[in-house]
Design a protein around this motif. Sequence first.
Motif, PDB file in Angstrom:
ATOM      1  N   ALA B  55      -4.987   5.537  -8.354  1.00  0.00           N
ATOM      2  CA  ALA B  55      -5.728   6.473  -9.209  1.00  0.00           C
ATOM      3  C   ALA B  55      -6.486   7.496  -8.371  1.00  0.00           C
ATOM      4  O   ALA B  55      -6.497   8.688  -8.690  1.00  0.00           O
ATOM      5  CB  ALA B  55      -6.694   5.713 -10.116  1.00  0.00           C
ATOM      6  N   CYS B  56      -7.098   7.036  -7.264  1.00  0.00           N
ATOM      7  CA  CYS B  56      -7.869   7.954  -6.405  1.00  0.00           C
ATOM      8  C   CYS B  56      -6.961   9.016  -5.800  1.00  0.00           C
ATOM      9  O   CYS B  56      -7.298  10.200  -5.771  1.00  0.00           O
ATOM     10  CB  CYS B  56      -8.572   7.170  -5.306  1.00  0.00           C
ATOM     11  N   ALA B  57      -5.789   8.578  -5.333  1.00  0.00           N
ATOM     12  CA  ALA B  57      -4.882   9.505  -4.651  1.00  0.00           C
ATOM     13  C   ALA B  57      -4.272  10.499  -5.631  1.00  0.00           C
ATOM     14  O   ALA B  57      -4.051  11.663  -5.295  1.00  0.00           O
ATOM     15  CB  ALA B  57      -3.785   8.728  -3.941  1.00  0.00           C
ATOM     16  N   LEU B  58      -4.014  10.042  -6.885  1.00  0.00           N
ATOM     17  CA  LEU B  58      -3.417  10.933  -7.879  1.00  0.00           C
ATOM     18  C   LEU B  58      -4.340  12.097  -8.206  1.00  0.00           C
ATOM     19  O   LEU B  58      -3.890  13.218  -8.394  1.00  0.00           O
ATOM     20  CB  LEU B  58      -3.104  10.157  -9.164  1.00  0.00           C
ATOM     21  N   VAL B  59      -5.650  11.839  -8.308  1.00  0.00           N
ATOM     22  CA  VAL B  59      -6.575  12.906  -8.695  1.00  0.00           C
ATOM     23  C   VAL B  59      -7.122  13.677  -7.498  1.00  0.00           C
ATOM     24  O   VAL B  59      -7.873  14.622  -7.674  1.00  0.00           O
ATOM     25  CB  VAL B  59      -7.757  12.368  -9.538  1.00  0.00           C
ATOM     26  N   CYS B  60      -6.748  13.284  -6.278  1.00  0.00           N
ATOM     27  CA  CYS B  60      -7.276  13.957  -5.089  1.00  0.00           C
ATOM     28  C   CYS B  60      -6.662  15.349  -4.939  1.00  0.00           C
ATOM     29  O   CYS B  60      -5.459  15.474  -4.761  1.00  0.00           O
ATOM     30  CB  CYS B  60      -6.991  13.144  -3.833  1.00  0.00           C
ATOM     31  N   PRO B  61      -7.458  16.415  -5.007  1.00  0.00           N
ATOM     32  CA  PRO B  61      -6.887  17.766  -4.926  1.00  0.00           C
ATOM     33  C   PRO B  61      -6.360  18.105  -3.526  1.00  0.00           C
ATOM     34  O   PRO B  61      -5.547  19.004  -3.388  1.00  0.00           O
ATOM     35  CB  PRO B  61      -8.065  18.679  -5.270  1.00  0.00           C
ATOM     36  N   ASP B  62      -6.839  17.416  -2.514  1.00  0.00           N
ATOM     37  CA  ASP B  62      -6.449  17.790  -1.158  1.00  0.00           C
ATOM     38  C   ASP B  62      -5.467  16.810  -0.528  1.00  0.00           C
ATOM     39  O   ASP B  62      -5.184  16.906   0.671  1.00  0.00           O
ATOM     40  CB  ASP B  62      -7.700  17.937  -0.294  1.00  0.00           C
ATOM     41  N   SER B  63      -4.948  15.889  -1.320  1.00  0.00           N
ATOM     42  CA  SER B  63      -3.906  14.945  -0.880  1.00  0.00           C
ATOM     43  C   SER B  63      -4.286  14.233   0.410  1.00  0.00           C
ATOM     44  O   SER B  63      -3.473  14.123   1.319  1.00  0.00           O
ATOM     45  CB  SER B  63      -2.557  15.647  -0.686  1.00  0.00           C
ATOM     46  N   VAL B  64      -5.531  13.771   0.525  1.00  0.00           N
ATOM     47  CA  VAL B  64      -5.949  13.148   1.783  1.00  0.00           C
ATOM     48  C   VAL B  64      -5.862  11.622   1.738  1.00  0.00           C
ATOM     49  O   VAL B  64      -6.150  10.969   2.725  1.00  0.00           O
ATOM     50  CB  VAL B  64      -7.396  13.550   2.182  1.00  0.00           C
ATOM     51  N   ILE B  65      -5.485  11.048   0.573  1.00  0.00           N
ATOM     52  CA  ILE B  65      -5.509   9.585   0.443  1.00  0.00           C
ATOM     53  C   ILE B  65      -4.082   9.026   0.485  1.00  0.00           C
ATOM     54  O   ILE B  65      -3.199   9.499  -0.228  1.00  0.00           O
ATOM     55  CB  ILE B  65      -6.210   9.154  -0.859  1.00  0.00           C
ATOM     56  N   THR B  66      -3.878   8.032   1.345  1.00  0.00           N
ATOM     57  CA  THR B  66      -2.627   7.275   1.381  1.00  0.00           C
ATOM     58  C   THR B  66      -2.946   5.882   0.841  1.00  0.00           C
ATOM     59  O   THR B  66      -3.945   5.280   1.228  1.00  0.00           O
ATOM     60  CB  THR B  66      -2.099   7.160   2.817  1.00  0.00           C
ATOM     61  N   VAL B  67      -2.095   5.386  -0.075  1.00  0.00           N
ATOM     62  CA  VAL B  67      -2.374   4.102  -0.721  1.00  0.00           C
ATOM     63  C   VAL B  67      -1.335   3.066  -0.303  1.00  0.00           C
ATOM     64  O   VAL B  67      -0.130   3.352  -0.281  1.00  0.00           O
ATOM     65  CB  VAL B  67      -2.363   4.249  -2.264  1.00  0.00           C
TER      66      VAL B  67
END
Lengths: 255, 72
Positions: B55-67
């Motif tokens: 959920a965090c990565a989907l809404v991240c505008p800067d695509s900084v999260i890898t899950v």
Amino acid sequence: MDTADIKKPENIVYRKPALITDNVMHYCPGCSHGVVHKLIAEVIDEMGIQESTIGICPVGCSVFAYNYIDIDWEEAAHGRAPALATATKRLCPDKHVFTYQGDGDLASIGTAEIIHACSRGENIVVIFINNGIYGMTGGQMAPTTLIGMKTSTTPYGRDPKLNGFPMVIADMISHLDGTAFITRQSVHTAAAVRKAKSAIRKAFEYSEKNIGLSFVEIVSTCNSGWKMNPVDANKWMVENMFRKYPIGDIKDILK
Amino acid sequence: MAFKGAIEIDAQHCKGCGVCVANCPTGSISLSRMVNGKGYNYAEMVGDACIGCSACALVCPDSVITVYRVKI
């Protein structure tokens, strides 16, 4: 199990899309543009159409979209993206052509272009980012600004007697016979992001069928222009923007 | 069957908008007290309640999260 054991390449379930470049986005923290860029990149990658896709950039905050998605791009004059897309699609009918426009671009100076592109039934995809304000130029009133909403040019709130009523572009163009698929989505929660992605994918698939124009409106936030933090801006959007711009499919000629 | 997850955040490119924090169902992400090179309080993983739902990565505008996610 330790976190270090989980962080292995074979366990990755979500990562930055391959088509998003390593350039740092110039958008403000929390801006919806970044999420929509990501969805477009994912859809193009999943459909395997990177080589045949041509995007048309608008004028506005997303004017530099060509720096962030690794496909072919053209840059249009203010509001003229549908006209450029028309020419591109007619000259290269085998390409996937889409425009990416904000509300200051599409709903104001580009109203004639979008209405006539819809009326002609061009086989293009239009991604319309509606945040109810001119973001890049400093938060002025846009045609889509809500009644009573404070902007730098309507400091006491938008007054319909002085400034007119908000324009609901997606509903307007749904009456034109050239449009095939019109939907309104948002990207404020994970569920909304997934729905928006399937809507964008459907729009690209419809453009392959040559049945008319596909239009995806994304109701989004401009936290800098609205003078809120990103989380409050999302709440404000749900409470206020969704009343005037309800989420859902408006037209689908194949249904 | 249960899932256990982990996230990796590109702290230098995070803008600290906090949208991921508001969207996390398990409270496994928060904004750090430290700042990155641009002066933003970047997001970081806290605790071990992460289920890898993305959920965090989907809404991240800067695509900084890898899950990452594993079945346990």
